[in-house]
Design a protein around this motif. Structure first.
Motif, short mmCIF file in Angstrom:
data_model
loop_
_atom_site.label_atom_id
_atom_site.label_comp_id
_atom_site.label_asym_id
_atom_site.label_seq_id
_atom_site.Cartn_x
_atom_site.Cartn_y
_atom_site.Cartn_z
N GLN A 3 0.85 -1.19 0.00
CA GLN A 3 0.00 0.00 0.00
C GLN A 3 0.89 1.24 0.00
O GLN A 3 1.97 1.23 0.59
CB GLN A 3 -0.92 0.01 1.21
N LEU A 4 0.42 2.29 -0.66
CA LEU A 4 1.19 3.52 -0.82
C LEU A 4 0.42 4.69 -0.22
O LEU A 4 -0.79 4.81 -0.45
CB LEU A 4 1.47 3.79 -2.30
N VAL A 5 1.11 5.53 0.54
CA VAL A 5 0.50 6.71 1.13
C VAL A 5 1.34 7.93 0.77
O VAL A 5 2.50 8.03 1.16
CB VAL A 5 0.39 6.58 2.66
N GLU A 6 0.72 8.83 0.02
CA GLU A 6 1.39 10.05 -0.40
C GLU A 6 1.10 11.19 0.58
O GLU A 6 0.00 11.26 1.15
CB GLU A 6 0.92 10.48 -1.79
N ALA A 24 5.61 3.39 1.61
CA ALA A 24 5.09 2.07 1.26
C ALA A 24 4.94 1.22 2.51
O ALA A 24 5.72 1.34 3.46
CB ALA A 24 6.02 1.39 0.27
N SER A 25 3.94 0.35 2.50
CA SER A 25 3.68 -0.50 3.66
C SER A 25 4.64 -1.67 3.74
O SER A 25 4.79 -2.29 4.79
CB SER A 25 2.24 -1.02 3.63
N SER A 70 13.75 10.79 -5.76
CA SER A 70 14.74 9.97 -5.05
C SER A 70 14.00 8.86 -4.30
O SER A 70 12.78 8.92 -4.14
CB SER A 70 15.56 10.84 -4.09
N ARG A 71 14.74 7.87 -3.89
CA ARG A 71 14.14 6.77 -3.15
C ARG A 71 15.05 6.35 -2.02
O ARG A 71 16.28 6.38 -2.17
CB ARG A 71 13.79 5.59 -4.05
N ASP A 72 14.46 5.94 -0.91
CA ASP A 72 15.19 5.42 0.23
C ASP A 72 14.59 4.05 0.52
O ASP A 72 13.54 3.94 1.16
CB ASP A 72 15.04 6.36 1.43
N ASN A 73 15.23 3.00 0.02
CA ASN A 73 14.67 1.65 0.17
C ASN A 73 14.58 1.24 1.64
O ASN A 73 13.64 0.54 2.02
CB ASN A 73 15.52 0.65 -0.61
N ALA A 74 15.52 1.67 2.45
CA ALA A 74 15.49 1.31 3.87
C ALA A 74 14.27 1.89 4.56
O ALA A 74 13.68 1.27 5.45
CB ALA A 74 16.76 1.78 4.55
N LYS A 75 13.88 3.10 4.14
CA LYS A 75 12.70 3.75 4.73
C LYS A 75 11.44 3.45 3.94
O LYS A 75 10.36 3.94 4.28
CB LYS A 75 12.91 5.26 4.80
N LYS A 76 11.57 2.67 2.89
CA LYS A 76 10.42 2.30 2.05
C LYS A 76 9.70 3.55 1.55
O LYS A 76 8.45 3.60 1.55
CB LYS A 76 9.47 1.38 2.82
N THR A 77 10.46 4.53 1.12
CA THR A 77 9.88 5.82 0.77
C THR A 77 10.48 6.35 -0.53
O THR A 77 11.68 6.21 -0.76
CB THR A 77 10.08 6.84 1.91
N VAL A 78 9.62 6.95 -1.34
CA VAL A 78 10.03 7.65 -2.55
C VAL A 78 9.69 9.12 -2.38
O VAL A 78 8.60 9.44 -1.87
CB VAL A 78 9.33 7.07 -3.79
N TYR A 79 10.58 9.99 -2.79
CA TYR A 79 10.38 11.43 -2.61
C TYR A 79 10.30 12.14 -3.96
O TYR A 79 10.83 11.67 -4.97
CB TYR A 79 11.55 12.02 -1.82
N ILE A 102 0.32 -1.38 -8.72
CA ILE A 102 -0.08 -1.29 -7.31
C ILE A 102 -1.38 -0.49 -7.24
O ILE A 102 -1.59 0.46 -7.99
CB ILE A 102 1.02 -0.59 -6.49
N THR A 103 -2.26 -0.88 -6.32
CA THR A 103 -3.48 -0.12 -6.12
C THR A 103 -3.13 1.34 -5.78
O THR A 103 -2.30 1.60 -4.91
CB THR A 103 -4.31 -0.73 -4.97
N TRP A 104 -3.79 2.27 -6.46
CA TRP A 104 -3.48 3.68 -6.26
C TRP A 104 -3.82 4.13 -4.85
O TRP A 104 -4.83 3.75 -4.27
CB TRP A 104 -4.25 4.54 -7.26
N GLY A 105 -2.96 5.00 -4.30
CA GLY A 105 -3.24 5.62 -3.01
C GLY A 105 -4.19 6.79 -3.20
O GLY A 105 -4.74 7.00 -4.30
N GLN A 106 -4.36 7.57 -2.15
CA GLN A 106 -5.30 8.70 -2.22
C GLN A 106 -4.68 9.92 -2.89
O GLN A 106 -5.38 10.84 -3.29
CB GLN A 106 -5.80 9.08 -0.81
N GLY A 107 -3.38 9.91 -3.05
CA GLY A 107 -2.71 11.05 -3.66
C GLY A 107 -2.57 12.21 -2.70
O GLY A 107 -3.10 12.20 -1.58
N THR A 108 -1.85 13.23 -3.13
CA THR A 108 -1.69 14.45 -2.34
C THR A 108 -1.87 15.65 -3.26
O THR A 108 -1.29 15.69 -4.34
CB THR A 108 -0.33 14.47 -1.61
#
Length: 114
Positions: A3-6, A24-25, A70-79, A102-108
């Motif tokens: 799951q993705l949360v923006e 990412a979850s 950018s991406r931080d795989n350890a933090k499971k985050t894309v910026y 992947i199922t779309w998140g709610q976006g920002t």
């Protein structure tokens, strides 16, 4: 299923900056390519920035030189660092894999005032 949360959107004046985050979850280490997409009112969703697992990046011409992914795989985050924002950058921003399986998140929501 991951799951993705923006987050990180907001209202900013033209010329301003915002930094978006996509959490990412589960681990995204195995996902070869991640991207930031956006959808403006009345328009189709478009891919604006792409990053591979090796951190190679590509950008849509409309954001090249202004946005940085950018991406931080350890933090499971894309910026997405967005500078020199323009009113035409106004849209809901989403992250997803490329292709977007992947199922779309709610976006920002990003709103840039002139």
């Amino acid at each position: 299923q991951v799951q993705l949360v923006e987050s990180g959107g907001g209202l900013v004046q033209a010329g301003g900056s915002l930094r978006l985050s996509c959490a990412a979850s589960r681990s995204i280490f195995s996902i070869n390519a991640m991207g930031w997409y956006r959808q403006a009112p009345g328009k189709q969703r478009e891919l604006v920035a792409r990053i591979t697992s090796g951190s190679s990046t590509n950008y849509a011409d409309s954001v090249k030189g202004r946005f940085t992914i950018s991406r931080d795989n350890a933090k499971k985050t894309v910026y997405l660092q967005m500078n020199s924002l323009k009113p035409e950058d106004t849209a809901v921003y989403y992250c997803n894999a490329i292709p977007s399986y992947i199922t779309w998140g709610q976006g920002t929501q990003v709103t840039v005032s002139s």
